[in-house]
Design a protein around this motif. Structure first.
Motif, PDB file in Angstrom:
ATOM      1  N   THR A  16      39.437  44.876  40.654  1.00 28.37           N
ATOM      2  CA  THR A  16      38.771  43.595  40.853  1.00 28.37           C
ATOM      3  C   THR A  16      39.562  42.473  40.167  1.00 28.37           C
ATOM      4  O   THR A  16      40.292  42.708  39.210  1.00 28.37           O
ATOM      5  N   GLY A  17      39.408  41.264  40.699  1.00 29.62           N
ATOM      6  CA  GLY A  17      40.172  40.141  40.147  1.00 29.62           C
ATOM      7  C   GLY A  17      41.658  40.342  40.291  1.00 29.62           C
ATOM      8  O   GLY A  17      42.433  39.959  39.413  1.00 29.62           O
ATOM      9  N   ALA A  18      42.089  40.911  41.417  1.00 28.15           N
ATOM     10  CA  ALA A  18      43.484  41.330  41.578  1.00 28.15           C
ATOM     11  C   ALA A  18      44.347  40.311  42.308  1.00 28.15           C
ATOM     12  O   ALA A  18      45.502  40.602  42.621  1.00 28.15           O
ATOM     13  N   ALA A  19      43.837  39.110  42.550  1.00 29.00           N
ATOM     14  CA  ALA A  19      44.623  38.112  43.270  1.00 29.00           C
ATOM     15  C   ALA A  19      45.616  37.389  42.382  1.00 29.00           C
ATOM     16  O   ALA A  19      46.523  36.719  42.873  1.00 29.00           O
ATOM     17  N   ARG A  36      47.251  53.986  46.682  1.00 25.72           N
ATOM     18  CA  ARG A  36      46.708  53.025  47.637  1.00 25.72           C
ATOM     19  C   ARG A  36      45.741  52.151  46.842  1.00 25.72           C
ATOM     20  O   ARG A  36      44.871  52.674  46.146  1.00 25.72           O
ATOM     21  N   VAL A  37      45.884  50.849  46.952  1.00 22.29           N
ATOM     22  CA  VAL A  37      45.168  49.932  46.069  1.00 22.29           C
ATOM     23  C   VAL A  37      44.350  48.928  46.875  1.00 22.29           C
ATOM     24  O   VAL A  37      44.866  48.283  47.794  1.00 22.29           O
ATOM     25  N   VAL A  38      43.086  48.786  46.499  1.00 24.63           N
ATOM     26  CA  VAL A  38      42.221  47.775  47.073  1.00 24.63           C
ATOM     27  C   VAL A  38      42.259  46.550  46.171  1.00 24.63           C
ATOM     28  O   VAL A  38      41.867  46.620  44.998  1.00 24.63           O
ATOM     29  N   VAL A  39      42.777  45.446  46.706  1.00 20.87           N
ATOM     30  CA  VAL A  39      42.847  44.175  45.999  1.00 20.87           C
ATOM     31  C   VAL A  39      41.526  43.447  46.263  1.00 20.87           C
ATOM     32  O   VAL A  39      41.292  42.936  47.357  1.00 20.87           O
ATOM     33  N   ALA A  40      40.646  43.420  45.274  1.00 20.79           N
ATOM     34  CA  ALA A  40      39.328  42.798  45.438  1.00 20.79           C
ATOM     35  C   ALA A  40      39.287  41.496  44.655  1.00 20.79           C
ATOM     36  O   ALA A  40      39.604  41.473  43.464  1.00 20.79           O
ATOM     37  N   ASP A  41      38.886  40.425  45.315  1.00 22.23           N
ATOM     38  CA  ASP A  41      38.882  39.135  44.629  1.00 22.23           C
ATOM     39  C   ASP A  41      38.012  38.143  45.396  1.00 22.23           C
ATOM     40  O   ASP A  41      37.839  38.261  46.616  1.00 22.23           O
ATOM     41  N   ILE A  42      37.483  37.165  44.661  1.00 27.66           N
ATOM     42  CA  ILE A  42      36.687  36.103  45.272  1.00 27.66           C
ATOM     43  C   ILE A  42      37.578  35.083  45.972  1.00 27.66           C
ATOM     44  O   ILE A  42      37.122  34.343  46.847  1.00 27.66           O
TER      45      ILE A  42
END
Length: 255
Positions: A16-19, A36-42
């Motif tokens: 999370t917060g990966a942007a 494999r990575v999930v880039v989660a961000d607002i």
């Protein structure tokens, strides 16, 4: 209980917060290691660009960690895409360079900071837990040295990070033995974008005041996260590791 780990190229991490900043550094490091990575961000536009830049092993998911419906939807999207989840890195957080004096700290601002910094990791753990259990996975919470020491006007941030340390050991007990849960407490990490670091380099004093002789980098944090997620850290759970170049061990007196 003997734990077995899937090959790295099959494992999926949600960050999370990966942007930007530390989260981006963690995501990039894990991709380089084969995850494999999930880039989660607002931040949707930037997050999508980051995932594209990281390549085919990265997926962007829009997410406000303080919104439970979004958390539930994001986790479902991850499972729908990959069919598994091996690691959760709770990095998303709110902080301000200079907080509000206590007398003028609005309750709404207090709740906003705790909503992202403390509610968010709890919600992420809640909805990721069933899938992490299946894979004997791990959680790493990104806390702060401010969980244990403070500067003036940092009540909301300090309370949120202190709560995150307590949440870490509570989760470790509740989710063990299948899921390990640890926290990192970074100190001064230069997490600015590269062009900002080049335009406004830190001073020699900034670096020299650290016992190790330099300010930290996002790669310092990412390397430690990657280790905590690996089988090499299989006997560590419920811990909070300080990553600050020795600064919190340094006695400082006014001259």
């Amino acid at each position: 209980m003997s734990l077995t780990f899937a090959p790295v190229e099959l494992r999926v991490a949600l960050v999370t917060g990966a942007a930007r900043g530390i989260g981006l550094g963690i995501a990039a490091w894990l991709v380089a290691e084969g995850w494999r990575v999930v880039v989660a961000d607002i931040e949707q536009e930037r997050g999508a660009k980051v995932a594209a830049a990281l390549g085919e092993r990265a997926l962007f998911v829009a997410l406000d960690v303080a919104d439970e419906s979004q958390v539930e939807s994001a986790v479902a999207q991850v499972i729908g895409q990959f069919g598994r989840l091996d690691a959760l890195v709770n990095n998303a957080g709110l902080a301000t360079a200079q907080g509000q004096p206590l007398e003028s700290l609005a309750l709404a601002e207090w709740r906003k900071v705790l909503g992202v910094n403390l509610d968010g990791p709890m919600l992420m753990a809640k909805h990721c837990a069933p899938y992490l259990r299946e894979q004997q996975g791990a959680i790493v919470n990104i806390a702060s040295t401010r969980a244990r020491q403070s500067e003036p006007h940092s009540e909301a941030y300090a309370a949120s990070k202190g709560g995150l340390l307590a949440l870490t050991h509570a989760l470790a007990i509740s989710l063990g033995p299948e899921v390990r849960v640890n926290a990192l407490c970074p100190g001064w990490i230069d997490a600015r974008d590269a062009h900002v670091r080049e335009a406004e380099p830190l001073s020699a004093t900034d670096h020299e005041q650290h016992p190790v002789g330099r300010v930290g980098t996002v790669e310092d944090v990412a390397a430690c996260v990657a280790w905590l997620l690996s089988g090499n850290a299989g006997f560590i759970s419920g811990e909070a590791i300080t990553l600050d170049g020795g600064m919190t061990r340094k006695m400082i007196y006014r001259e």
